[in-house]
Design a protein around this motif. Sequence first.
Motif, PDB file in Angstrom:
ATOM      1  N   LEU A  63      31.790  46.843  37.009  1.00 31.86           N
ATOM      2  CA  LEU A  63      32.565  46.405  37.056  1.00 31.86           C
ATOM      3  C   LEU A  63      32.592  44.850  38.094  1.00 31.86           C
ATOM      4  N   VAL A  64      31.851  45.014  38.848  1.00 31.64           N
ATOM      5  CA  VAL A  64      31.357  44.207  39.927  1.00 31.64           C
ATOM      6  C   VAL A  64      29.598  43.748  39.217  1.00 31.64           C
ATOM      7  N   LEU A  65      29.543  44.367  38.575  1.00 34.79           N
ATOM      8  CA  LEU A  65      27.880  43.805  37.970  1.00 34.79           C
ATOM      9  C   LEU A  65      28.323  43.262  36.672  1.00 34.79           C
ATOM     10  N   LEU A  66      29.331  43.923  36.464  1.00 34.61           N
ATOM     11  CA  LEU A  66      29.639  42.538  34.830  1.00 34.61           C
ATOM     12  C   LEU A  66      29.950  41.346  35.727  1.00 34.61           C
ATOM     13  N   LYS A  67      30.932  40.819  36.644  1.00 32.44           N
ATOM     14  CA  LYS A  67      31.439  40.072  36.946  1.00 32.44           C
ATOM     15  C   LYS A  67      30.007  39.061  37.667  1.00 32.44           C
ATOM     16  N   LEU A  68      29.058  39.919  38.406  1.00 39.11           N
ATOM     17  CA  LEU A  68      27.233  38.797  38.508  1.00 39.11           C
ATOM     18  C   LEU A  68      27.551  38.087  36.994  1.00 39.11           C
ATOM     19  N   LEU A  69      26.640  39.692  36.411  1.00 34.68           N
ATOM     20  CA  LEU A  69      25.859  39.429  35.420  1.00 34.68           C
ATOM     21  C   LEU A  69      26.846  37.587  34.638  1.00 34.68           C
ATOM     22  N   ILE A  70      28.331  37.612  34.027  1.00 29.50           N
ATOM     23  CA  ILE A  70      28.719  36.681  33.616  1.00 29.50           C
ATOM     24  C   ILE A  70      29.084  35.236  35.130  1.00 29.50           C
ATOM     25  N   SER A  71      28.418  35.613  36.103  1.00 29.71           N
ATOM     26  CA  SER A  71      28.500  34.028  36.942  1.00 29.71           C
ATOM     27  C   SER A  71      27.273  33.624  37.190  1.00 29.71           C
ATOM     28  N   LEU A  72      26.762  34.644  37.096  1.00 34.90           N
ATOM     29  CA  LEU A  72      24.966  34.332  37.322  1.00 34.90           C
ATOM     30  C   LEU A  72      24.410  32.670  36.778  1.00 34.90           C
ATOM     31  N   ALA A  73      25.345  32.799  35.247  1.00 39.63           N
ATOM     32  CA  ALA A  73      24.024  31.152  34.798  1.00 39.63           C
ATOM     33  C   ALA A  73      25.391  30.218  35.185  1.00 39.63           C
ATOM     34  N   GLU A  74      24.866  29.417  35.827  1.00 40.30           N
ATOM     35  CA  GLU A  74      25.475  27.981  36.269  1.00 40.30           C
ATOM     36  C   GLU A  74      25.962  26.854  34.823  1.00 40.30           C
ATOM     37  N   LEU A 130      33.170  51.135  32.647  1.00 40.38           N
ATOM     38  CA  LEU A 130      34.331  51.064  33.439  1.00 40.38           C
ATOM     39  C   LEU A 130      34.904  52.738  33.196  1.00 40.38           C
ATOM     40  N   ASP A 131      35.932  52.798  34.489  1.00 45.90           N
ATOM     41  CA  ASP A 131      37.160  53.239  34.943  1.00 45.90           C
ATOM     42  C   ASP A 131      38.195  52.546  34.062  1.00 45.90           C
ATOM     43  N   ASN A 132      39.580  53.117  33.625  1.00 45.14           N
ATOM     44  CA  ASN A 132      40.570  52.748  33.270  1.00 45.14           C
ATOM     45  C   ASN A 132      41.064  51.869  33.901  1.00 45.14           C
ATOM     46  N   LYS A 133      41.249  52.681  35.405  1.00 44.51           N
ATOM     47  CA  LYS A 133      41.632  52.065  36.472  1.00 44.51           C
ATOM     48  C   LYS A 133      41.222  50.436  36.387  1.00 44.51           C
ATOM     49  N   SER A 134      39.831  49.933  36.250  1.00 41.98           N
ATOM     50  CA  SER A 134      39.142  49.522  36.747  1.00 41.98           C
ATOM     51  C   SER A 134      39.180  47.974  35.325  1.00 41.98           C
ATOM     52  N   ILE A 135      39.955  48.581  34.286  1.00 42.70           N
ATOM     53  CA  ILE A 135      40.038  48.088  32.758  1.00 42.70           C
ATOM     54  C   ILE A 135      41.253  47.292  33.456  1.00 42.70           C
ATOM     55  N   SER A 136      42.190  48.164  33.815  1.00 45.30           N
ATOM     56  CA  SER A 136      43.794  47.538  33.496  1.00 45.30           C
ATOM     57  C   SER A 136      43.793  46.428  35.067  1.00 45.30           C
ATOM     58  N   ASP A 137      43.415  46.284  35.983  1.00 40.69           N
ATOM     59  CA  ASP A 137      43.321  46.035  37.202  1.00 40.69           C
ATOM     60  C   ASP A 137      42.643  45.055  37.415  1.00 40.69           C
ATOM     61  N   ASP A 138      40.859  45.083  37.097  1.00 45.58           N
ATOM     62  CA  ASP A 138      40.190  43.844  37.299  1.00 45.58           C
ATOM     63  C   ASP A 138      39.526  43.391  36.118  1.00 45.58           C
ATOM     64  N   LEU A 139      39.234  44.139  35.286  1.00 44.11           N
ATOM     65  CA  LEU A 139      38.355  43.277  33.475  1.00 44.11           C
ATOM     66  C   LEU A 139      39.400  42.517  33.439  1.00 44.11           C
ATOM     67  N   ILE A 140      40.743  42.517  32.665  1.00 39.39           N
ATOM     68  CA  ILE A 140      41.562  41.615  31.847  1.00 39.39           C
ATOM     69  C   ILE A 140      41.418  40.601  32.875  1.00 39.39           C
TER      70      ILE A 140
END
Length: 934
Positions: A796-807, A821-831
């Motif tokens: 999840l952290v890597l996904l956030k980094l990749l999405i945020s890497l481009a200005e 990702l695990d289910n908790k990361s999907i429901s709590d953070d990814l969405i």
Amino acid sequence: MKEYSRGSEWRRWDLHVHTPGTNKNDQYEGTTIEECWDGFYRTISDYVGDGSDKVKSIVSIGITDYLSIENYKKVIAEKRLPDTIKLVIPNVELRMTPMSRNEGINIHFLFNPVVVDELEDRFFSKLSFEYKDRPYSATKAQLVSLGKALDSSLTEDKAYLKGVGQFIPSVDSLKKLFSNDPELRENTIIIVSNSSNDGVTGAANNFSHVEANSSDFDATRQSIYQFVDAIFSGNPSDISYFLGEKSDSPDEVIRKCGSLKPCFHGCDAHTNAKLFEPDNQRYCWIKSDPSFNGLKQVLYEPKDRVRISPLMPEEKSDYHVIDRIVIDDPDFSPEPIQFNDKLSCIIGGKSTGKSILLHNLALTIDKNQVEEKTEKSKTKTRVLTKVKVFWKDGEVNETGVQNDSHKIVYIPQTYLNQLSDENEEKTEIDSIVEEIILQNDNARISHEQMLKEIREYKPSLDKRIYDAVQINEEIQSIKKEMAEIGSRAGIEKQLDGLKKQKEIESKELSISEEDISKYDTAVSELTKLKVQVQTIENDISIVDSIVSVVIPVETDKAMSDDVRKDISDAVSTIKEKADELWKEYKLKIIQKYQTKREKTVTDMRNSEIVVDELKEQVESNEAIAELSKRIQDEEQRLLTFRDYDKKIDEKSEELNKIISDLVQTFKRYDDIQERYAASVNGEGSSLNEGSELTFSVLIPFRTEAFCQRIKQLFDNRVLKSKKDIINVEDFNIDQFDETALEKLIKACLNQTIPFSKSFTPESALRSILDNWYNVTYNVKMGDDLIDAMSPGKKALVLLKLLISLAESKSPILIDQPEDDLDNKSISDDLITFIKKKKIERQIIVVTHNANVVVSGDAEQVIVANQRGNTTPNNKFRFEYRTGSIEDDLPVYDDSGTIIDGILNAQGIQQHICDILEGGEKAFAKRKNKYNIKG
């Protein structure tokens, strides 16, 4: 192609439009009712035009009247509205008790057009108002009776209008009506005014004038809010409150009002001039298909689906939006697949072409990125040979044609886990984080300064290594010459020949010794001045970075807490005053050296003038310089043997100075990079303000690589016996001090440890004295370091980094992120993260997770299908159906027949429930997120 294949888009709606012949306050222009209607339609057509103006292109209107839908029926029957208006909704307006300031509270009932023919029996006849102990309903006949009961002299038409004006049912009677008919409630959107004149706020104010304790009205007010679905208000304060963004939290608003409420606004036109023009251009924008089900989506996403604004919300630049893809392949339909500019989710069963679509979309735009990441993720996807990708700005990417005008971020299946499994000194994660950090101006400047210092240091280091090797060889050569003296006659003959050659060269070039000397002096001075400018700039930078010159000492732990606190308070006060004083001195110091720099730059320019004047002549004088050196060397060789010892002493002293400088190499590299680390770590770098991801910079020594290099350089059999010089089996950079490094340098120069292969003292020293420090990055989410996270959280952290890497705001293409990702990361953070990011950047994601689609409130769903025995397509092996979450209808042809193929047999909403596990639960969860009833 379906009309709304892009899914939910921002469109202008006006749900509060009165027509000519409205039951109250009709001010439309015309001498007859027919003229009024003609003018009404003409004004609408002139306003909307051809629909190209997004601000004026109205797609849905609510035909509003008091206790009547007759004018709605007239508009539908006459079909005179512009084609751009796709949906007309009946809006029944009435007043209810409790009273507002001058009349009842204004409340609106927006009905699903499919129940219009049932409203007479299910709504109007069930409304109830009592006058003189007689109950009246809201049918036309009953309203006429009410009017006549109030004034028996009235004609039937006037009695009807009188009855409409006086029919003011209670909120409790309205609740009872819908409680008794839940199906009707499901097909009704109830909206109450919140104005201070005829809304709930006005009723509260009116109550406060009557009752000493206005809080007694709170229960009534809350009861009204709990009954309705939405608020009619363009007031920013109301909008914020009912979303839980003002005085009350979302939970408190839900407690008081039953749910978070969207705020709608309309023109409330009773005149031609007011049509679609509410005060202050408070236009109502709704992000949905123009359908009643689309309108209901606003109740489920009250913050994200409606805006009151003079301009279309959340518009992206055209060059950041992929418009469509066209595939030229016999297995695929040639019809373009269009994309929404926010969140498009590609769904389907196994092997239905989901990843084929996304992969080839990405491959056509950025072949290098896709191939590199696909190799790392170890995934294989069918590659199509003829694909065109069209951008909204008109640019086109085509298979096999290089076009780097647009960027994307592509994340294939399992790529996140592959990244998190990397175990290298510097991983791709470090590179990603570095890109993000360098979006910060201060960090980027500091990073550029670091690279500049390293870049400028390396040539001078190489020169010192070269000098050390040369001087050492000279010393050895002198010692050899002392044993084997050459021929004096031969030296003199050689010297005479060189002098004659130099004389000839000088005459041919017509340049004087004075000019040569002048040029050499200017070049030397220019080099020195450049170093001075660099030093001054570096000093200024360092001085500017010093925040404080006071370092508090650590107090003795044996002290009592009171004493320690007193000392701490005193130190804080002293430090604060010292820091303020330091700011003044720092400014003076910086100004002083800025002045010095300006003078040095002026001197540089003067030296450059001299160099430029003589450059053309001197560029061809390398031969003279070389001849002069050789003559000097030969003359030197003519010195008497007694000078040899003196030369050796001089050279040895020079060599020792260089070695003393070389032993500082590791520290110099470390210091340069630590300054960068300090600048970043001092900023507390994060993705953005309020981000839960934070970064820090580390500068580790690459011990393993360094020891491996030592083993490559030297004969390992001898190396093992020279542990007094270097012990690679137990190497520790913290213990490898300057004395140890000096031993290793001298061992290289004197070849105390034989080299392996073809290494020389110079190549060995260049390799040893390289930059062995890495710039690596720590990432934290909350209190957790990325290295200590679970695989799902790390992904999840890597996904956030990749999405945020481009200005830039380039599109993001992700293939099944839930696999990493695990289910908790999907429901709590990814969405939550995706919902936030889709406003800024176009996201196209392949997913089999219902919550990503439904809870993420995807603007567009693309359903993929491969032809099979139980999954027929219309024509092609692979087909795609696109639309919005609210799309709940099959696809019909012009004759009204459902088009062949499983994709066309039902709505997008039904496909979500059928294909995605937990689809129905996801819709229920979304509906209940804000405690929505009905």
